[in-house]
Design a protein around this motif. Structure first.
Motif, PDB file in Angstrom:
ATOM      1  N   ALA A   3      -0.888  -1.129  -6.621  1.00 61.86           N
ATOM      2  CA  ALA A   3      -1.943  -0.495  -5.833  1.00 61.86           C
ATOM      3  C   ALA A   3      -1.864  -0.921  -4.369  1.00 61.86           C
ATOM      4  CB  ALA A   3      -3.310  -0.848  -6.414  1.00 61.86           C
ATOM      5  N   ARG A   4      -1.591  -2.204  -4.127  1.00 63.10           N
ATOM      6  CA  ARG A   4      -1.480  -2.674  -2.742  1.00 63.10           C
ATOM      7  C   ARG A   4      -0.279  -2.021  -2.053  1.00 63.10           C
ATOM      8  NH1 ARG A   4      -3.916  -6.729  -0.076  1.00 63.10           N
ATOM      9  NH2 ARG A   4      -4.710  -7.737  -1.969  1.00 63.10           N
ATOM     10  N   PHE A   5       0.813  -1.880  -2.786  1.00 64.25           N
ATOM     11  CA  PHE A   5       1.999  -1.228  -2.221  1.00 64.25           C
ATOM     12  C   PHE A   5       1.688   0.236  -1.881  1.00 64.25           C
ATOM     13  CE2 PHE A   5       6.242   0.754  -2.440  1.00 64.25           C
ATOM     14  CZ  PHE A   5       6.938  -0.091  -1.579  1.00 64.25           C
ATOM     15  N   ALA A   6       0.919   0.912  -2.743  1.00 63.17           N
ATOM     16  CA  ALA A   6       0.515   2.286  -2.463  1.00 63.17           C
ATOM     17  C   ALA A   6      -0.369   2.366  -1.228  1.00 63.17           C
ATOM     18  CB  ALA A   6      -0.210   2.872  -3.671  1.00 63.17           C
ATOM     19  N   LEU A   7      -1.271   1.398  -1.065  1.00 57.55           N
ATOM     20  CA  LEU A   7      -2.141   1.367   0.111  1.00 57.55           C
ATOM     21  C   LEU A   7      -1.363   1.081   1.388  1.00 57.55           C
ATOM     22  CD1 LEU A   7      -5.197  -0.598  -1.341  1.00 57.55           C
ATOM     23  CD2 LEU A   7      -5.203   1.780  -0.575  1.00 57.55           C
ATOM     24  N   GLU A   8      -0.247   0.371   1.283  1.00 57.57           N
ATOM     25  CA  GLU A   8       0.556   0.039   2.462  1.00 57.57           C
ATOM     26  C   GLU A   8       1.533   1.150   2.834  1.00 57.57           C
ATOM     27  OE1 GLU A   8       0.583  -2.606   4.582  1.00 57.57           O
ATOM     28  OE2 GLU A   8      -1.274  -3.258   3.626  1.00 57.57           O
ATOM     29  N   THR A   9       1.950   1.953   1.855  1.00 50.74           N
ATOM     30  CA  THR A   9       2.992   2.958   2.109  1.00 50.74           C
ATOM     31  C   THR A   9       2.507   4.394   1.989  1.00 50.74           C
ATOM     32  OG1 THR A   9       3.661   2.953  -0.223  1.00 50.74           O
ATOM     33  CG2 THR A   9       4.770   1.381   1.259  1.00 50.74           C
ATOM     34  N   GLY A  10       1.416   4.615   1.253  1.00 47.19           N
ATOM     35  CA  GLY A  10       0.935   5.976   1.043  1.00 47.19           C
ATOM     36  C   GLY A  10       1.750   6.758   0.035  1.00 47.19           C
ATOM     37  N   LEU A  11       2.617   6.084  -0.711  1.00 47.02           N
ATOM     38  CA  LEU A  11       3.467   6.790  -1.669  1.00 47.02           C
ATOM     39  C   LEU A  11       2.651   7.318  -2.841  1.00 47.02           C
ATOM     40  CD1 LEU A  11       6.659   4.542  -1.850  1.00 47.02           C
ATOM     41  CD2 LEU A  11       6.408   6.778  -0.749  1.00 47.02           C
ATOM     42  N   ARG A  12       3.063   8.444  -3.369  1.00 51.18           N
ATOM     43  CA  ARG A  12       2.437   9.000  -4.562  1.00 51.18           C
ATOM     44  C   ARG A  12       2.744   8.121  -5.772  1.00 51.18           C
ATOM     45  NH1 ARG A  12       4.257  13.450  -1.558  1.00 51.18           N
ATOM     46  NH2 ARG A  12       2.600  14.964  -1.081  1.00 51.18           N
ATOM     47  N   ARG A  13       1.933   8.269  -6.794  1.00 54.00           N
ATOM     48  CA  ARG A  13       2.069   7.415  -7.981  1.00 54.00           C
ATOM     49  C   ARG A  13       3.474   7.487  -8.571  1.00 54.00           C
ATOM     50  NH1 ARG A  13       1.481   8.015 -13.549  1.00 54.00           N
ATOM     51  NH2 ARG A  13       1.003  10.221 -13.273  1.00 54.00           N
ATOM     52  N   ALA A  14       4.027   8.691  -8.702  1.00 57.31           N
ATOM     53  CA  ALA A  14       5.355   8.838  -9.305  1.00 57.31           C
ATOM     54  C   ALA A  14       6.430   8.151  -8.469  1.00 57.31           C
ATOM     55  CB  ALA A  14       5.681  10.320  -9.485  1.00 57.31           C
ATOM     56  N   ASN A  15       6.232   8.122  -7.152  1.00 61.30           N
ATOM     57  CA  ASN A  15       7.210   7.470  -6.278  1.00 61.30           C
ATOM     58  C   ASN A  15       7.107   5.955  -6.345  1.00 61.30           C
ATOM     59  OD1 ASN A  15       6.659  10.103  -3.910  1.00 61.30           O
ATOM     60  ND2 ASN A  15       8.332   9.920  -5.357  1.00 61.30           N
TER      61      ASN A  15
ATOM     62  N   VAL B  96      10.477   5.353   4.350  1.00 62.15           N
ATOM     63  CA  VAL B  96       9.251   4.575   4.196  1.00 62.15           C
ATOM     64  C   VAL B  96       9.404   3.229   4.907  1.00 62.15           C
ATOM     65  CG1 VAL B  96       7.573   3.639   2.560  1.00 62.15           C
ATOM     66  CG2 VAL B  96       8.968   5.628   1.928  1.00 62.15           C
ATOM     67  N   PRO B  97       8.891   3.092   6.150  1.00 63.46           N
ATOM     68  CA  PRO B  97       8.920   1.785   6.813  1.00 63.46           C
ATOM     69  C   PRO B  97       7.987   0.817   6.096  1.00 63.46           C
ATOM     70  CG  PRO B  97       7.662   3.372   8.112  1.00 63.46           C
ATOM     71  CD  PRO B  97       8.263   4.138   6.978  1.00 63.46           C
ATOM     72  N   LEU B  98       8.423  -0.422   5.957  1.00 60.69           N
ATOM     73  CA  LEU B  98       7.668  -1.399   5.176  1.00 60.69           C
ATOM     74  C   LEU B  98       6.954  -2.397   6.073  1.00 60.69           C
ATOM     75  CD1 LEU B  98      10.371  -2.103   2.444  1.00 60.69           C
ATOM     76  CD2 LEU B  98       8.400  -0.567   2.276  1.00 60.69           C
ATOM     77  N   SER B  99       5.671  -2.558   5.868  1.00 63.10           N
ATOM     78  CA  SER B  99       4.881  -3.541   6.604  1.00 63.10           C
ATOM     79  C   SER B  99       5.134  -4.935   6.041  1.00 63.10           C
ATOM     80  CB  SER B  99       3.398  -3.203   6.498  1.00 63.10           C
ATOM     81  OG  SER B  99       2.974  -3.338   5.148  1.00 63.10           O
ATOM     82  N   ASP B 100       4.590  -5.943   6.709  1.00 62.08           N
ATOM     83  CA  ASP B 100       4.722  -7.317   6.208  1.00 62.08           C
ATOM     84  C   ASP B 100       4.152  -7.430   4.792  1.00 62.08           C
ATOM     85  OD1 ASP B 100       5.869  -8.034   8.589  1.00 62.08           O
ATOM     86  OD2 ASP B 100       4.034  -8.902   9.438  1.00 62.08           O
ATOM     87  N   THR B 101       3.012  -6.799   4.573  1.00 59.33           N
ATOM     88  CA  THR B 101       2.375  -6.863   3.258  1.00 59.33           C
ATOM     89  C   THR B 101       3.235  -6.178   2.201  1.00 59.33           C
ATOM     90  OG1 THR B 101       0.185  -6.872   4.277  1.00 59.33           O
ATOM     91  CG2 THR B 101       0.304  -6.296   1.950  1.00 59.33           C
TER      92      THR B 101
ATOM     93  N   VAL C  57       6.472  -5.745   2.252  1.00 63.81           N
ATOM     94  CA  VAL C  57       7.642  -6.586   2.007  1.00 63.81           C
ATOM     95  C   VAL C  57       7.284  -7.748   1.098  1.00 63.81           C
ATOM     96  CG1 VAL C  57       9.286  -8.173   3.100  1.00 63.81           C
ATOM     97  CG2 VAL C  57       8.836  -5.932   4.123  1.00 63.81           C
ATOM     98  N   ALA C  58       6.122  -8.352   1.320  1.00 61.08           N
ATOM     99  CA  ALA C  58       5.685  -9.472   0.486  1.00 61.08           C
ATOM    100  C   ALA C  58       5.504  -9.032  -0.965  1.00 61.08           C
ATOM    101  CB  ALA C  58       4.383 -10.049   1.027  1.00 61.08           C
ATOM    102  N   VAL C  59       4.962  -7.836  -1.161  1.00 62.89           N
ATOM    103  CA  VAL C  59       4.806  -7.310  -2.518  1.00 62.89           C
ATOM    104  C   VAL C  59       6.167  -7.151  -3.189  1.00 62.89           C
ATOM    105  CG1 VAL C  59       4.110  -5.294  -3.878  1.00 62.89           C
ATOM    106  CG2 VAL C  59       2.604  -6.156  -2.075  1.00 62.89           C
TER     107      VAL C  59
ATOM    108  N   ARG D 101      -3.671   7.076  -1.936  1.00 66.46           N
ATOM    109  CA  ARG D 101      -2.937   7.776  -0.873  1.00 66.46           C
ATOM    110  C   ARG D 101      -3.905   8.335   0.161  1.00 66.46           C
ATOM    111  NH1 ARG D 101       1.941  10.435   0.347  1.00 66.46           N
ATOM    112  NH2 ARG D 101       1.785  12.612   0.978  1.00 66.46           N
ATOM    113  N   HIS D 102      -5.027   8.891  -0.298  1.00 66.82           N
ATOM    114  CA  HIS D 102      -6.052   9.365   0.637  1.00 66.82           C
ATOM    115  C   HIS D 102      -6.585   8.204   1.484  1.00 66.82           C
ATOM    116  CE1 HIS D 102      -5.920  13.277  -1.017  1.00 66.82           C
ATOM    117  NE2 HIS D 102      -6.621  13.036  -2.106  1.00 66.82           N
ATOM    118  N   THR D 103      -6.751   7.055   0.855  1.00 68.69           N
ATOM    119  CA  THR D 103      -7.250   5.879   1.575  1.00 68.69           C
ATOM    120  C   THR D 103      -6.265   5.459   2.650  1.00 68.69           C
ATOM    121  OG1 THR D 103      -8.468   5.127  -0.378  1.00 68.69           O
ATOM    122  CG2 THR D 103      -7.984   3.475   1.305  1.00 68.69           C
ATOM    123  N   TRP D 104      -4.985   5.402   2.298  1.00 69.24           N
ATOM    124  CA  TRP D 104      -3.933   5.047   3.262  1.00 69.24           C
ATOM    125  C   TRP D 104      -3.954   5.998   4.461  1.00 69.24           C
ATOM    126  CZ3 TRP D 104       0.170   8.478   4.246  1.00 69.24           C
ATOM    127  CH2 TRP D 104       1.193   7.972   5.061  1.00 69.24           C
TER     128      TRP D 104
END
Length: 363
Positions: A197-209, A240-245, A247-249, A300-303
């Motif tokens: 879930a945190r990775f989805a919030l950081e990247t906006g990726l859909r669940r299947a991705n 998909v550029p990766l934030s520090d968070t 990358v940590a995930v 994804r909407h939240t992101w």
């Protein structure tokens, strides 16, 4: 009569030779019942004879149009959802001639769908909820029906397509979480779901991705991941550029990859890839966090909402989210008012704040 079955299919198939010669016609009858298949075969044979000898146009059925429609869209990412709707429509239209599908029949089908109960899939099976399907579900089912008819009309299989009055619908409110709500939810989730879930919030990726992400799609040195075109809804590659968070995930997931021969999946639980996210653990975490009416896709909407509120240009957000059109991104535009601030000037005189009256007796 030439009816036969193909390996791996229960349906009967036909093979017919047009009067006067020519290439044989073959295809599925759309049924596994031999009697119905024979009736379909004989009717098609009669149509071919009438066309060749009398100049009559062949009569096509809903099944014919569906086979053609699905075959032309085999590579479309949403084809499985379309097939689900078509299987439901088959209850009402199997064997019906295209010319007999009028506005009244379509409205009857829409009413039948509207009266259905919503369902949810659980470990015990499909559970019926005490609520009818949403208007959006009805629109999507009827939309598929109309799309099949429109393609049939383009092929000349039917003279005209019924014109349906399009219902006016209000735009749905975007469901998103505040930062505080998101952290509350993440704290209640099991570790493997919290990371996803945190990775989805950081990247906006859909669940299947997220569930389908492989280590071959990640470069931690360059801090980037990518989604291949065949994995993306718009069928275009997404960087998909990766934030520090983020990358940590991913580094936490890398620590779980004990064996070199392990599967390529990034997110695993007890050594197996995670494909299901909307589980009992997800629903219980939402309840404990006191968050209602929230789906996994709303991450994804939240992101996207957070990005807009932070000032990310909509064109940049479109590329980050892999949307095909700006229309999808415009749903979030109302969350940012920075571009309007310069036009907000006082239109009336601001009320003057009165000084508190001093007690005369105290002077």
């Amino acid at each position: 009569m030439s009816l036969f079955k193909r390996k791996g299919s229960n349906n009967w198939y036909y093979k017919l030779y047009p009067p006067g010669g020519g290439s044989p016609l073959q295809g599925s009858t759309g049924t596994c019942d031999r009697a119905q298949a024979r009736e379909y075969h004989d009717r098609l044979k009669a149509d071919l004879w009438n066309q060749a000898r009398l100049g009559h146009r062949p009569r096509y059925t809903w099944n014919d149009a569906v086979v053609r429609y699905v075959a032309a869209r085999a590579e479309v990412s949403s084809i499985e959802t379309t097939k689900t709707h078509l299987r439901w429509l088959d209850r009402h239209l199997a064997g019906v001639e295209l010319g007999a599908i009028d506005r009244g029949r379509i409205e009857t089908i829409a009413a039948a769908k509207r009266a259905e109960r919503r369902t949810v899939r659980t470990r015990e099976g499909v559970k019926e909820l005490d609520a009818t399907v949403t208007p959006g579900t009805v629109r999507r089912v009827i939309g598929v029906l109309m799309a099949v008819l429109n393609e049939a009309a383009d092929l000349g299989w039917v003279d005209r397509v019924p014109r349906m009055k399009r219902a006016k619908t209000a735009g749905k409110r975007i469901r998103w979480l505040t930062q505080m709500e998101a952290e509350r939810l993440l704290a209640e989730l099991p570790e493997h779901l919290a990371d996803m879930a945190r990775f989805a919030l950081e990247t906006g990726l859909r669940r299947a991705n997220v569930t389908g992400l492989g280590w071959s799609q990640v470069d931690l040195v360059r801090r980037v991941a990518w989604i291949h075109p065949d994995q993306a809804k718009a069928r275009k590659a997404i960087t998909v550029p990766l934030s520090d968070t983020a990358v940590a995930v991913l580094r936490r997931q890398l620590a779980k990859k004990r064996k070199p021969e392990h599967l390529d999946a990034v997110f695993v639980y007890n050594g197996a890839p995670v494909y299901q996210t909307v589980t009992a653990a997800w629903r219980k975490a939402l309840a404990r966090a006191q968050i209602a009416n929230f789906r996994w896709h709303d991450l994804r909407h939240t992101w996207a909402s957070w990005h807009v509120q932070r000032g990310t240009p909509l064109q940049v957000l479109k590329e980050l989210g892999g949307w095909e059109t700006m229309e999808m991104v415009q749903r979030y535009a109302h969350l940012s008012a920075d571009h309007l601030a310069q036009w907000v000037t006082p239109l009336t005189e601001a009320p003057k704040q009165q000084e508190p009256a001093l007690a005369v007796a105290a002077i």
